[in-house]
Structure formats: C-alpha cells, structure tokens
Scaffold this motif. Structure first.
Motif, PDB file in Angstrom:
ATOM      1  N   VAL A   1       1.151  -1.076   0.074  1.00 52.04           N
ATOM      2  CA  VAL A   1      -0.240   0.389   0.018  1.00 52.04           C
ATOM      3  C   VAL A   1       0.274   1.256   0.146  1.00 52.04           C
ATOM      4  O   VAL A   1       1.673   1.445   1.127  1.00 52.04           O
ATOM      5  CB  VAL A   1      -1.284  -0.004   0.980  1.00 52.04           C
ATOM      6  CG1 VAL A   1      -1.877   1.456   1.251  1.00 52.04           C
ATOM      7  CG2 VAL A   1      -1.640  -1.544   1.263  1.00 52.04           C
TER       8      VAL A   1
ATOM      9  N   GLY B   1      -0.355   5.388  -0.499  1.00 52.46           N
ATOM     10  CA  GLY B   1      -1.428   6.687  -0.864  1.00 52.46           C
ATOM     11  C   GLY B   1      -2.445   5.917  -0.168  1.00 52.46           C
ATOM     12  O   GLY B   1      -2.923   4.878  -0.212  1.00 52.46           O
ATOM     13  N   ASN B   2      -3.027   6.001  -1.527  1.00 56.41           N
ATOM     14  CA  ASN B   2      -4.308   5.172  -1.859  1.00 56.41           C
ATOM     15  C   ASN B   2      -3.973   4.298  -2.977  1.00 56.41           C
ATOM     16  O   ASN B   2      -5.198   3.118  -3.583  1.00 56.41           O
ATOM     17  CB  ASN B   2      -5.558   6.332  -2.757  1.00 56.41           C
ATOM     18  CG  ASN B   2      -5.985   7.214  -1.487  1.00 56.41           C
ATOM     19  OD1 ASN B   2      -5.854   6.089  -0.937  1.00 56.41           O
ATOM     20  ND2 ASN B   2      -6.521   8.388  -2.282  1.00 56.41           N
ATOM     21  N   SER B   3      -2.959   3.651  -3.138  1.00 52.95           N
ATOM     22  CA  SER B   3      -3.089   3.082  -3.738  1.00 52.95           C
ATOM     23  C   SER B   3      -2.387   1.578  -3.157  1.00 52.95           C
ATOM     24  O   SER B   3      -1.226   1.174  -2.705  1.00 52.95           O
ATOM     25  CB  SER B   3      -1.238   3.293  -5.209  1.00 52.95           C
ATOM     26  OG  SER B   3      -0.841   1.693  -5.522  1.00 52.95           O
ATOM     27  N   HIS B   4      -3.171   0.434  -4.664  1.00 57.49           N
ATOM     28  CA  HIS B   4      -2.468  -0.944  -3.745  1.00 57.49           C
ATOM     29  C   HIS B   4      -2.581  -2.597  -5.129  1.00 57.49           C
ATOM     30  O   HIS B   4      -2.876  -1.805  -6.424  1.00 57.49           O
ATOM     31  CB  HIS B   4      -4.133  -2.007  -3.340  1.00 57.49           C
ATOM     32  CG  HIS B   4      -4.364  -1.362  -2.245  1.00 57.49           C
ATOM     33  ND1 HIS B   4      -4.994  -0.383  -1.613  1.00 57.49           N
ATOM     34  CD2 HIS B   4      -4.854  -1.927  -0.569  1.00 57.49           C
ATOM     35  CE1 HIS B   4      -5.488  -0.141  -0.472  1.00 57.49           C
ATOM     36  NE2 HIS B   4      -5.611  -0.948   0.453  1.00 57.49           N
TER      37      HIS B   4
END
Length: 118
Positions: A28, A30-33
């Motif tokens: 993970v 930030g908002n990225s997976h």
C-alpha cells in the motif's frame, strides 16, 4: 538476516486450523494497492512458505486480504449471499528491515482478531 512475513489462520469457533483460505498480499502506497503475492492455507492453516520471503522484503505498509467466506460456507458456519465476514483486510506496517513479521488471523463467523506474532 533479512526480514520476511508469514501468516496463518485459526478457526476459533471450531478450535482448529483453517485450511483452504485464499490470501492476497498488497503493498500500500497512499491510495494505491499493488498485489504482490497470493497463496492458500494448507492443512495446518499455514502457508507453505513465507507470503513475503526475505528476497522480496521491503519495509512499508501492507494489506493482507483473507478470503474467508468460502471457508465459512464450506464448513457450515455461514450461509447465504451476504456474510458478516467474507473478505477480511488487515492493514499493517513493517518498519524493521531485519525482523520476522507474523500476522495471523483468528476467525469465527461473527468475529476476527489479529496480532503481531513471532
């Protein structure tokens, strides 16, 4: 020694390991997976190898997603299309590049918990 990550699943309602549960590991940022691994628990509720081995280990934020719904249905502990617990995400950080991190799931149809194990 380089760090690595292991996990296992225990069925606390039945008092036994939970075999056959699919687990995905995401890094993970930030908002990225970003999915970096996927495995299935064996007869002992464990993975056959570390889900994040030493050669791939980096510090940072990760998320394990345990796909518990099929297991709960197959064992007769849950029914229907909408389960109280189905996909269970656990987000955690690993900051020590030399440590063994162990993040297990204790599972029942209506509750779950985790901890940093050894």
């Amino acid at each position: 020694m380089t760090g690595y990550l292991t996990t296992h699943v225990l069925d606390t309602a039945r008092g036994c390991p939970a075999p056959g549960i699919r687990i995905a590991l995401y890094r993970v940022t930030g908002n990225s997976h970003k999915k970096i691994a996927e495995t299935v628990t064996n007869a002992d509720g464990r993975t056959d190898a570390p889900i994040l081995p030493a050669d791939a280990f980096r510090t940072g934020t990760y998320e394990l997603v345990f796909f518990a719904g099929d297991y709960l249905r197959d064992t007769g502990q849950a029914q229907g299309d909408t389960l109280f617990l189905d996909q269970i995400p656990i987000r955690f950080g690993m900051s020590d590049p030399q440590a063994h991190y162990h993040v297990p799931l204790l599972l029942s149809p209506y509750g779950m918990s985790t901890y940093r194990g050894s």
